[in-house]
Design a protein around this motif. Structure first.
Motif, PDB file in Angstrom:
ATOM      1  N   TYR A 243       0.831  -1.210   0.000  1.00  0.00           N
ATOM      2  CA  TYR A 243       0.000   0.000   0.000  1.00  0.00           C
ATOM      3  C   TYR A 243       0.861   1.254   0.000  1.00  0.00           C
ATOM      4  N   GLN A 244       1.993   1.226   0.658  1.00  0.00           N
ATOM      5  CA  GLN A 244       2.875   2.389   0.678  1.00  0.00           C
ATOM      6  C   GLN A 244       3.384   2.702  -0.726  1.00  0.00           C
ATOM      7  N   ARG A 245       3.791   1.649  -1.462  1.00  0.00           N
ATOM      8  CA  ARG A 245       4.248   1.864  -2.843  1.00  0.00           C
ATOM      9  C   ARG A 245       3.111   2.392  -3.717  1.00  0.00           C
ATOM     10  N   MET A 246       1.919   1.870  -3.494  1.00  0.00           N
ATOM     11  CA  MET A 246       0.773   2.321  -4.277  1.00  0.00           C
ATOM     12  C   MET A 246       0.509   3.812  -4.056  1.00  0.00           C
ATOM     13  N   TRP A 247       0.535   4.255  -2.801  1.00  0.00           N
ATOM     14  CA  TRP A 247       0.249   5.656  -2.506  1.00  0.00           C
ATOM     15  C   TRP A 247       1.366   6.581  -2.972  1.00  0.00           C
ATOM     16  N   VAL A 248       2.603   6.117  -2.915  1.00  0.00           N
ATOM     17  CA  VAL A 248       3.708   6.929  -3.439  1.00  0.00           C
ATOM     18  C   VAL A 248       3.502   7.181  -4.935  1.00  0.00           C
ATOM     19  N   THR A 249       3.143   6.116  -5.674  1.00  0.00           N
ATOM     20  CA  THR A 249       2.890   6.265  -7.107  1.00  0.00           C
ATOM     21  C   THR A 249       1.706   7.193  -7.362  1.00  0.00           C
ATOM     22  N   LEU A 250       0.650   7.034  -6.583  1.00  0.00           N
ATOM     23  CA  LEU A 250      -0.535   7.883  -6.760  1.00  0.00           C
ATOM     24  C   LEU A 250      -0.218   9.352  -6.516  1.00  0.00           C
ATOM     25  N   TRP A 256      -2.428   4.929 -10.675  1.00  0.00           N
ATOM     26  CA  TRP A 256      -1.861   3.628 -10.313  1.00  0.00           C
ATOM     27  C   TRP A 256      -2.756   2.543 -10.874  1.00  0.00           C
ATOM     28  N   GLN A 257      -2.150   1.460 -11.319  1.00  0.00           N
ATOM     29  CA  GLN A 257      -2.938   0.304 -11.717  1.00  0.00           C
ATOM     30  C   GLN A 257      -2.167  -0.967 -11.388  1.00  0.00           C
ATOM     31  N   GLY A 258      -2.909  -2.021 -11.145  1.00  0.00           N
ATOM     32  CA  GLY A 258      -2.274  -3.290 -10.814  1.00  0.00           C
ATOM     33  C   GLY A 258      -3.293  -4.290 -10.308  1.00  0.00           C
ATOM     34  N   GLU A 259      -2.806  -5.475 -10.002  1.00  0.00           N
ATOM     35  CA  GLU A 259      -3.671  -6.543  -9.498  1.00  0.00           C
ATOM     36  C   GLU A 259      -3.798  -6.420  -7.995  1.00  0.00           C
TER      37      GLU A 259
END
Length: 762
Positions: A243-250, A256-259
């Motif tokens: 989740y941390q990586r997801m929010w950094v990208t956002l 952000w996209q992914g499975e």
């Protein structure tokens, strides 16, 4: 016959007055003199009439100019058409909208500026307007002089003037942007109801809208989803790093996209392909997030993964609760057939939370993996080791002896082996860590107890092991059973306590250095019809474990606000600030801020008189969410106090982040002030810390004059404790406050200060 009105003519009177002041000419005959006078009067009268006419002409021209300005520069185009639809008048705005000079429009047919596709519709509409006296409206596509088109809204009115001088007045506006916006909304609405699930959240991640596909894919209705966060879909299969990586990208890319593995309302785990887009406002700040997802669980790889996720813990790869329950049901059936005992061992790691918070969650996760491996290495083949979540593990032992005593010994030996293995040191990323476990054991034989009862028995035994000093093993016995039955009965009664009106708020006064009442803490009490007065320490933990603390907390909030409203009309209580305790479960509710806002709105109280007390331990998990909610409540005018300050490790780590107003010194430090110099030093440090951060400091549990003397000398701001009053029911509290505010009582409660050994501790 004279046409002049009755009474003196003001102009003539004024003219005569002016002539009367002129000097007379000697030698003029009287008749001639009179005639001359009359002529002079008429001359002055005419001049004054001319001046009035000139002034009226100026005012008329100014009024006409104002009308022309209003007419020409109105935000709406105006047209006047003849019965033949010829333009006889148009304002400047109308000419500008049509892209023509005003002179080029005059005496031309309006139909010339109607787009070809609307030409016949305009003709029919114009005939309808001429046949009706009511205002009529329509929308047309109009052409500008340079060839561009625009959508216009027309309001038309038929004006009858006689002698066939009828005309049609038209006001029209450009509605192209509105038409485009409506078209965009229509397209967006169609897209929103696509076969893919869509959810829209605000900048804080609270869901504001979902589509029908979302409901179909997740099982949550719009009513159930709106106002909550996407965490309702969390499967627990992704770690914090994900989740941390997801929010950094956002935050960096706004996309952000992914499975992602999510969980439906019915508990089934499924795979999504998720796309999240951040929506920004004019200032570049994120205002909304839009998530679009589709179900990809039909992939063979996903199906296998779903089975693994459904039955195994993602971190340790041990069986999870679902598989444990399945195997336990099979074990009960097998025990019933072969007449052998089995056992459940419930393990809870000692002080794991402190270790986890000290070294970080990533180290804590690695430690859990190490512990899982030790469990697997120290159980028999055919036994089941499972992770329920957090730092809780369960071992299921099968095929123990047919004899009860022998089965107890066998389970105890395995428990000791597990306990000793867990207690050995760990090396995790170069750190030497130590961890122990408290173990509760319950035996099972056939179907004498259900799966839920067995787990509850071993869980209860584990708590006894923990209370007896940790790193121990405790079997569930009949005495525990009696306690468990009592607790179950208490839980059953607690579920009805709120509805039956058995809960009460008691109030304990808070005073300043002059011992004047400045507020009170609202303390919950349960008045049971058979059990009598039940104190919070007996039922609050039960309420938190069962989730009943949430509706109880709402009741406490509403009752406290209503009480502040009632106090506002009493001079003795209208300035009292009331403190409420908030539990971790209450604060985690997505609508907690809205609940407080609603209570304030309903009662109309001054928000500054409401204070919420939070404990340090409550702030450890999800600090960012806690701070966000505190800031939202702070904006409403509510204040915050840190309760039990100094009893947890997190004081300095989070103190600067939190919008606090007050620190509350825990009563455990006050109790031993005279006998424990360390406590005295700690109290002084807390008071100094409060002043450093600009916070008030209140001490609870003050029971002796010497304690107050010491606190006062060291700069404490407020006090609470039995020295002033025990917690009182409402009527007694209100009477007590009136007494405290009486001058003679205040003097009696504030004796002359005497030197005491407490005052010398610093």
């Amino acid at each position: 016959m004279s046409t002049k009105p009755n009474g003196p003519d003001p102009l003539r009177t004024k003219a005569e007055t002016q002539l009367a002041r002129a000097p007379e000419t000697d030698g003029t005959p009287r008749p001639a003199k009179k005639l001359l006078h009359e002529l002079q009067v008429y001359q002055v009268e005419l001049e004054m009439q001319n001046e009035a006419l000139r002034q009226a002409q100026v005012e008329l021209e100014e009024s006409r100019d104002r009308y022309v300005d209003l007419y020409d520069f109105a935000p709406v185009g105006y047209l006047t058409l003849t019965r033949e639809a010829l333009i006889t008048d148009v304002n400047l705005t109308g000419a500008t909208l049509l892209g023509m000079e005003r002179s080029q429009l005059m005496h031309h047919r309006f139909a010339h500026w109607v787009a070809a596709e609307d030409s016949e519709r305009w003709d029919r509409f114009f005939v309808s307007v001429l046949q009706d006296d009511e205002r009529q409206s329509c929308e047309l596509v109009l052409k500008r002089g340079h060839g561009s088109i625009f959508h216009a809204h027309l309001d038309c009115l038929h004006i009858k003037a006689g002698n066939d001088g009828n005309s049609v007045r038209i006001s029209f506006t450009d509605v192209s942007e509105r038409k485009q916006a409506l078209e965009a909304l229509r397209i967006a609405a169609i897209a929103f109801e696509s076969h893919e699930g869509i959810m829209v959240t605000d900048a804080c991640g609270v869901i504001s809208r979902v589509n029908h596909a979302f409901t179909r894919l997740t099982g949550y209705s719009m009513k159930e989803a709106v106002g909550r966060t996407p965490a309702i879909l969390s499967s627990g299969q992704h770690d914090r790093d994900f989740y941390q990586r997801m929010w950094v990208t956002l935050n960096e890319q706004k996309y952000w996209q992914g499975e992602m593995w999510n969980k439906r309302k019915n508990g089934k785990i499924y795979a999504d392909w998720l796309t999240i887009s951040a929506i920004t406002g004019d200032g570049g700040n994120i205002t909304h997030y839009v998530g679009i997802f589709s179900d990809i669980t039909s992939n063979p790889e996903s199906s296998a993964e779903i089975h693994r996720l459904a039955y195994y813990d993602s971190l340790t790869h041990l069986p999870n609760r679902r598989m444990l329950f399945d195997r336990l049901r099979q074990a009960l059936a097998a025990s019933s057939r072969n007449k052998h005992y089995g056992a459940l061992l419930f393990l809870d790691l000692d002080n794991f939370k402190t270790l986890n918070d000290t070294y970080g969650h990533s180290i804590g996760d690695l430690l859990l993996v190490e512990i899982a491996q030790r469990l697997t290495a120290n159980v028999r083949e055919g036994d089941t080791e499972a992770r329920l979540g957090g730092d809780e593990f369960v071992l299921m032992l099968e095929n123990l002896s047919e004899n009860t005593q022998e089965a107890v010994i066998q389970a105890g030996l395995i428990g000791e082996k597990i306990r000793d293995a867990v207690a050995l040191p760990y090396i995790v990323q170069g750190l030497e860590l130590w961890c122990t476990a408290s173990i509760g054991v319950s035996l099972f034989y056939g179907h004498e107890a259900s799966v839920d009862e067995l787990l509850k028995h071993s869980d209860f035994a584990m708590y006894h092991a923990k209370n007896e000093g940790r790193n121990g093993i405790r079997f569930f016995d009949p005495e525990m059973q009696a306690t468990l039955v009592e607790r179950s009965a208490l839980e059953s009664d607690l579920r009805h306590a709120l509805g039956r009106g058995q809960l009460r708020l008691y109030y304990q006064i808070q005073v300043n250095n002059e011992r004047c009442a400045i507020g009170a803490e609202a303390l919950l009490r349960w008045v049971h019809p058979e059990r009598g007065l039940i104190l919070p320490e007996q039922f609050i933990p039960l309420a938190e474990k069962t989730g009943l603390i949430v509706p109880i907390g709402v009741w406490v909030l509403q009752t406290a606000c209503a009480q502040l409203r009632d106090w506002s009309t009493n001079p003795a209580t209208h300035n009292l600030q009331l403190a409420l305790n908030a539990s971790a479960l209450e604060l985690r509710q997505p609508d907690f801020v809205e609940q407080v806002r609603q209570a304030l709105s309903t009662t109309g109280i001054n928000p500054a008189l409401l204070k919420i007390e939070l404990t340090e331990s409550l702030l450890v998990d999800n600090v960012s969410d806690t701070v966000a909610k505190m800031n939202a409540l702070k904006a409403l005018g509510i204040s915050f106090s840190m309760d039990d300050f100094g009893t947890a490790y997190s004081s300095l780590a989070y103190l600067k982040q939190l919008p606090l107003d007050q620190l509350k010194i825990d009563q455990s430090f006050i109790h031993d002030l005279g006998d424990n110099p360390s406590n005295a030093a700690l109290v002084q440090a807390i008071i100094l810390m409060g002043r450093t951060f600009g916070l008030d400091v209140i001490a609870e549990g003050v029971e002796a004059e010497a304690q107050m003397e010491f606190l006062n000398l060291n700069g404490c701001d407020a006090y609470q404790g039995y020295l002033f009053s025990r917690p009182l029911p409402l009527e007694e509290f209100e009477a007590f406050v009136v007494q405290v505010d009486a001058p003679e009582v205040t003097a009696a409660l504030n004796p002359g200060r005497a030197k005491h050994r407490y005052a010398q501790l610093g």
